[in-house]
Scaffold this motif. Structure first.
Motif, PDB file in Angstrom:
ATOM      1  N   ASN A  31       0.867  -1.209  -0.034  1.00  0.00           N
ATOM      2  CA  ASN A  31       0.023   0.019  -0.058  1.00  0.00           C
ATOM      3  C   ASN A  31       0.961   1.400  -0.003  1.00  0.00           C
ATOM      4  N   PHE A  32       2.021   1.040   0.651  1.00  0.00           N
ATOM      5  CA  PHE A  32       2.821   2.407   0.883  1.00  0.00           C
ATOM      6  C   PHE A  32       3.462   2.615  -0.582  1.00  0.00           C
ATOM      7  N   VAL A  33       3.960   1.680  -1.425  1.00  0.00           N
ATOM      8  CA  VAL A  33       4.584   1.891  -2.508  1.00  0.00           C
ATOM      9  C   VAL A  33       3.360   2.334  -3.579  1.00  0.00           C
ATOM     10  N   GLN A  34       2.135   1.710  -3.475  1.00  0.00           N
ATOM     11  CA  GLN A  34       1.031   2.198  -4.395  1.00  0.00           C
ATOM     12  C   GLN A  34       0.820   3.805  -4.088  1.00  0.00           C
ATOM     13  N   LEU A  35       0.631   4.085  -2.756  1.00  0.00           N
ATOM     14  CA  LEU A  35       0.729   5.439  -2.428  1.00  0.00           C
ATOM     15  C   LEU A  35       1.622   6.451  -2.692  1.00  0.00           C
ATOM     16  N   ILE A  36       2.904   6.163  -2.630  1.00  0.00           N
ATOM     17  CA  ILE A  36       4.111   6.870  -2.998  1.00  0.00           C
ATOM     18  C   ILE A  36       4.065   7.290  -4.505  1.00  0.00           C
ATOM     19  N   ILE A  37       3.613   6.186  -5.333  1.00  0.00           N
ATOM     20  CA  ILE A  37       3.685   6.672  -6.800  1.00  0.00           C
ATOM     21  C   ILE A  37       2.503   7.323  -7.131  1.00  0.00           C
ATOM     22  N   ARG A  38       1.230   6.965  -6.698  1.00  0.00           N
ATOM     23  CA  ARG A  38       0.056   7.637  -6.834  1.00  0.00           C
ATOM     24  C   ARG A  38       0.421   9.372  -6.470  1.00  0.00           C
ATOM     25  N   MET A  39       0.706   9.350  -5.307  1.00  0.00           N
ATOM     26  CA  MET A  39       1.014  11.052  -5.015  1.00  0.00           C
ATOM     27  C   MET A  39       1.879  11.644  -5.740  1.00  0.00           C
ATOM     28  N   VAL A  40       3.117  11.060  -6.249  1.00  0.00           N
ATOM     29  CA  VAL A  40       3.914  11.681  -7.064  1.00  0.00           C
ATOM     30  C   VAL A  40       3.333  12.001  -8.670  1.00  0.00           C
ATOM     31  N   LEU A  41       2.570  10.883  -8.982  1.00  0.00           N
ATOM     32  CA  LEU A  41       2.082  11.028 -10.285  1.00  0.00           C
ATOM     33  C   LEU A  41       0.935  12.122 -10.162  1.00  0.00           C
ATOM     34  N   TYR A  42       0.330  12.432  -9.099  1.00  0.00           N
ATOM     35  CA  TYR A  42      -0.570  13.536  -8.855  1.00  0.00           C
ATOM     36  C   TYR A  42       0.071  14.908  -8.923  1.00  0.00           C
ATOM     37  N   PHE A  43       1.120  14.899  -8.025  1.00  0.00           N
ATOM     38  CA  PHE A  43       1.803  16.148  -7.838  1.00  0.00           C
ATOM     39  C   PHE A  43       2.928  16.535  -8.876  1.00  0.00           C
ATOM     40  N   ASP A  44       3.536  15.566  -9.441  1.00  0.00           N
ATOM     41  CA  ASP A  44       4.963  15.800 -10.126  1.00  0.00           C
ATOM     42  C   ASP A  44       5.109  14.592 -11.104  1.00  0.00           C
ATOM     43  N   PRO A  45       3.993  14.386 -11.999  1.00  0.00           N
ATOM     44  CA  PRO A  45       3.992  13.127 -12.852  1.00  0.00           C
ATOM     45  C   PRO A  45       5.284  13.140 -13.990  1.00  0.00           C
ATOM     46  N   LEU A  46       5.866  14.340 -14.138  1.00  0.00           N
ATOM     47  CA  LEU A  46       7.177  14.038 -15.040  1.00  0.00           C
ATOM     48  C   LEU A  46       8.304  13.230 -14.254  1.00  0.00           C
ATOM     49  N   LYS A  47       8.263  13.010 -12.932  1.00  0.00           N
ATOM     50  CA  LYS A  47       9.012  12.243 -12.311  1.00  0.00           C
ATOM     51  C   LYS A  47       9.075  10.734 -12.552  1.00  0.00           C
ATOM     52  N   ILE A  48       7.890  10.343 -13.091  1.00  0.00           N
ATOM     53  CA  ILE A  48       7.753   9.072 -13.291  1.00  0.00           C
ATOM     54  C   ILE A  48       7.818   8.815 -14.744  1.00  0.00           C
ATOM     55  N   PHE A  49       7.132   9.818 -15.704  1.00  0.00           N
ATOM     56  CA  PHE A  49       7.114   9.293 -17.039  1.00  0.00           C
ATOM     57  C   PHE A  49       8.304   9.842 -17.737  1.00  0.00           C
ATOM     58  N   LEU A  50       9.217  10.714 -17.130  1.00  0.00           N
ATOM     59  CA  LEU A  50      10.473  10.810 -17.819  1.00  0.00           C
ATOM     60  C   LEU A  50      11.487   9.847 -17.882  1.00  0.00           C
ATOM     61  N   PRO A  51      11.736   9.207 -16.487  1.00  0.00           N
ATOM     62  CA  PRO A  51      12.529   8.218 -16.567  1.00  0.00           C
ATOM     63  C   PRO A  51      12.038   6.935 -17.364  1.00  0.00           C
ATOM     64  N   LEU A  52      10.710   6.797 -17.504  1.00  0.00           N
ATOM     65  CA  LEU A  52      10.118   5.633 -18.309  1.00  0.00           C
ATOM     66  C   LEU A  52      10.299   5.666 -19.917  1.00  0.00           C
ATOM     67  N   CYS A  53       9.974   7.177 -20.258  1.00  0.00           N
ATOM     68  CA  CYS A  53       9.942   7.324 -21.639  1.00  0.00           C
ATOM     69  C   CYS A  53      11.377   7.411 -22.388  1.00  0.00           C
ATOM     70  N   LEU A  54      12.325   8.023 -21.581  1.00  0.00           N
ATOM     71  CA  LEU A  54      13.654   8.637 -22.307  1.00  0.00           C
ATOM     72  C   LEU A  54      14.301   7.203 -22.568  1.00  0.00           C
ATOM     73  N   PRO A  55      14.573   6.189 -22.011  1.00  0.00           N
ATOM     74  CA  PRO A  55      15.183   4.800 -22.307  1.00  0.00           C
ATOM     75  C   PRO A  55      14.369   4.185 -23.507  1.00  0.00           C
ATOM     76  N   VAL A  56      13.101   4.224 -23.482  1.00  0.00           N
ATOM     77  CA  VAL A  56      12.235   3.489 -24.868  1.00  0.00           C
ATOM     78  C   VAL A  56      12.518   4.392 -25.794  1.00  0.00           C
TER      79      VAL A  56
END
Length: 293
Positions: free
Chosen positions: A221-246
């Protein structure tokens, strides 16, 4: 009116009730003599042992108040009840299980006031810290993940002893969970929105009685909530590391096929488009976030 509201969630803590009420009441009296108004709310969260009866007896002869939930609604829900009931904008939360050093509360409040902070957290980093070894690996992983996502070091992600602004907590209260991850979520909410958060080292004592935390369930639950909160407040923190290697992989594959093989394959195009889509989703999410600020 200037003052402090101390909020203490309680669920099946009959062993520690009398001492918690007595110690917090004494601290409140000392703070009152120093010129600070203090109210204390014990939130009985549907306890099934003798906690409610003991709280009623102990609070009757002190300056503490008791609020009871008819059923167990969760640690975070109890804190929300306390926050909504607080008269003062400065709220302090702690636990009734005897693990946190109540004597540090006045110091945390002084630091909170003197530095213009929005939240001061008692970080469990002193020598006398008794966190069960079974919980330490998950706690370390979560802290590292949260620190990366928040863009700064977090000494203690989910400490249950902290002082914070009621007005800020209320701003995010609809996002805060009813379970143990309340503290993790409010930490990330403040850090990702540039509020002033300060950490003060504290001890953490061995608890008496059984812990209410379920290691696997609550860690997930903690992991899920951490990711959810950052997606809500700073989504590029998640999507940039995902999209750049691809994108990089797709671009290099297209380049290799075009220059060496003289034939661009379907797979390279799909990989490149996937990277572009991830970037587009992140940018759209970021624009939505900025519009909601």
């Amino acid at each position: 009116m200037d003052g402090v509201t101390i909020i203490v969630p309680v669920y099946n803590e009959e062993r520690n009730i009398r001492n918690s009420v007595s110690e917090l009441s004494r601290i409140a009296e000392e703070m009152t003599r120093r010129g600070t108004n203090v109210e204390i709310f014990f939130i009985n969260d549907g306890s099934t042992d003798g906690s409610r009866r003991l709280l009623e007896e102990a609070c009757r002869d002190t300056n503490c108040s008791l609020i009871s939930h008819a059923v167990n609604r969760g640690y975070g829900s109890a804190l929300k009840t306390g926050v909504r009931s607080a008269r003062y904008d400065t709220v302090c939360i702690t636990d009734a299980d005897g693990t946190y050093p109540f004597q540090k509360i006045p110091e945390l409040i002084d630091v909170y006031r003197s530095n213009g902070n929005d939240m001061v957290v008692g970080a469990r980093v002193n020598k006398d810290v008794h966190i069960p070894w079974i919980r330490r690996p998950a706690k370390w992983i979560l802290t590292v993940l949260a620190s990366f996502l928040a863009g700064m070091a977090i000494p203690d992600l989910n400490s249950g002893l902290r002082v914070m602004k009621k007005s800020v907590v209320e701003k995010y209260i609809r996002l805060l969970p009813n379970g143990f991850s309340f503290t993790s979520t409010i930490t990330l909410a403040m850090l990702t929105n540039d509020y002033n958060v300060l950490y003060v080292p504290i001890d953490y004592y061995k608890r008496s009685g059984k812990s209410k935390i379920r290691p696997i369930h609550d860690t997930l639950n903690f992991v899920q909530l951490i990711i959810r909160m950052v997606l809500y407040f700073d989504p590029l923190k998640i999507f940039l590391p995902l999209c750049l290697p691809v994108l990089t992989c797709g671009f290099l594959l297209v380049l290799y096929q075009a220059v060496i093989l003289r034939d661009i394959g379907t797979v390279s195009v799909i990989i490149t488009l996937a990277g572009i889509e991830l970037l587009a989703i992140g940018m759209i999410a970021d624009l939505i976030d900025k519009r909601m600020d």
